[in-house]
Scaffold this motif. Sequence first.
Motif, PDB file in Angstrom:
ATOM      1  N   MET A   1     -10.833   1.791 -14.591  1.00  0.00           N
ATOM      2  CA  MET A   1     -11.151   2.826 -15.563  1.00  0.00           C
ATOM      3  C   MET A   1     -11.672   1.906 -16.838  1.00  0.00           C
ATOM      4  SD  MET A   1      -8.369   5.402 -17.522  1.00  0.00           S
ATOM      5  CE  MET A   1      -8.719   6.686 -18.545  1.00  0.00           C
ATOM      6  N   LEU A   3     -11.910   0.828 -20.466  1.00  0.00           N
ATOM      7  CA  LEU A   3     -10.998   0.457 -21.207  1.00  0.00           C
ATOM      8  C   LEU A   3     -10.799   1.565 -22.336  1.00  0.00           C
ATOM      9  CD1 LEU A   3      -8.378  -1.049 -21.814  1.00  0.00           C
ATOM     10  CD2 LEU A   3      -9.757  -2.801 -22.928  1.00  0.00           C
ATOM     11  N   TYR A   6      -8.813   4.700 -22.450  1.00  0.00           N
ATOM     12  CA  TYR A   6      -7.104   4.690 -22.500  1.00  0.00           C
ATOM     13  C   TYR A   6      -6.840   5.165 -24.186  1.00  0.00           C
ATOM     14  CZ  TYR A   6      -6.567   2.409 -18.008  1.00  0.00           C
ATOM     15  OH  TYR A   6      -6.455   1.809 -16.961  1.00  0.00           O
ATOM     16  N   SER A   7      -5.721   5.669 -24.185  1.00  0.00           N
ATOM     17  CA  SER A   7      -5.350   6.100 -25.805  1.00  0.00           C
ATOM     18  C   SER A   7      -4.594   4.966 -26.266  1.00  0.00           C
ATOM     19  CB  SER A   7      -4.360   7.431 -25.632  1.00  0.00           C
ATOM     20  OG  SER A   7      -3.214   7.202 -24.927  1.00  0.00           O
ATOM     21  N   ARG A   8      -3.946   4.150 -25.354  1.00  0.00           N
ATOM     22  CA  ARG A   8      -3.326   2.922 -25.760  1.00  0.00           C
ATOM     23  C   ARG A   8      -3.591   1.854 -24.782  1.00  0.00           C
ATOM     24  NH1 ARG A   8      -1.335   4.046 -30.378  1.00  0.00           N
ATOM     25  NH2 ARG A   8       0.263   6.070 -30.770  1.00  0.00           N
ATOM     26  N   PRO A  10      -2.958  -0.557 -21.640  1.00  0.00           N
ATOM     27  CA  PRO A  10      -1.837  -0.364 -20.756  1.00  0.00           C
ATOM     28  C   PRO A  10      -1.087  -1.750 -21.001  1.00  0.00           C
ATOM     29  CG  PRO A  10      -4.185  -0.318 -20.076  1.00  0.00           C
ATOM     30  CD  PRO A  10      -4.171  -0.607 -21.275  1.00  0.00           C
ATOM     31  N   GLN A  39      -5.719   3.122 -30.156  1.00  0.00           N
ATOM     32  CA  GLN A  39      -6.846   3.342 -29.071  1.00  0.00           C
ATOM     33  C   GLN A  39      -7.485   1.955 -29.067  1.00  0.00           C
ATOM     34  OE1 GLN A  39      -9.713   6.188 -29.338  1.00  0.00           O
ATOM     35  NE2 GLN A  39     -10.359   5.996 -27.121  1.00  0.00           N
ATOM     36  N   TYR A  62     -10.538  -1.862 -16.260  1.00  0.00           N
ATOM     37  CA  TYR A  62      -9.055  -2.258 -16.146  1.00  0.00           C
ATOM     38  C   TYR A  62      -8.405  -1.530 -14.647  1.00  0.00           C
ATOM     39  CZ  TYR A  62      -4.040  -3.549 -16.590  1.00  0.00           C
ATOM     40  OH  TYR A  62      -2.891  -3.915 -16.034  1.00  0.00           O
ATOM     41  N   GLU A  64      -5.645  -1.082 -13.222  1.00  0.00           N
ATOM     42  CA  GLU A  64      -4.041  -1.119 -13.525  1.00  0.00           C
ATOM     43  C   GLU A  64      -3.248  -1.483 -11.973  1.00  0.00           C
ATOM     44  OE1 GLU A  64      -1.941   1.510 -16.157  1.00  0.00           O
ATOM     45  OE2 GLU A  64      -3.673   2.650 -15.968  1.00  0.00           O
TER      46      GLU A  64
END
Length: 87
Positions: A1, A3, A6-8, A10, A39, A62, A64
């Motif tokens: 995904m 980066l 993302y809201s924060r 990982p 973010q 990223y 995960e």
Amino acid sequence: MVLNGYSRFPHEIGTAPVNDLNDHRVASMQKLLAAPDGQPIAIEIWLPTGRTLTVSASNVSYDEQHNIVTVGLTDAELGQDKSSSGR
């Protein structure tokens, strides 16, 4: 995904190796840069040459599951001329 999706950051990303688009390890994570709301906006990576490079979150993906960061940069942008190594 990507980066910036993302809201924060990982949780494990700070320990991830940094690969290029050809899946070669090219750097180590140095620093995570976030907006005031948390973010991700960029990462700073440390190259084997000893220099650091800031990469925009839109140019970073990223994985995960495998804890691997991939940067969408060319060898020239990474300062790694591979023409003499035959790659």
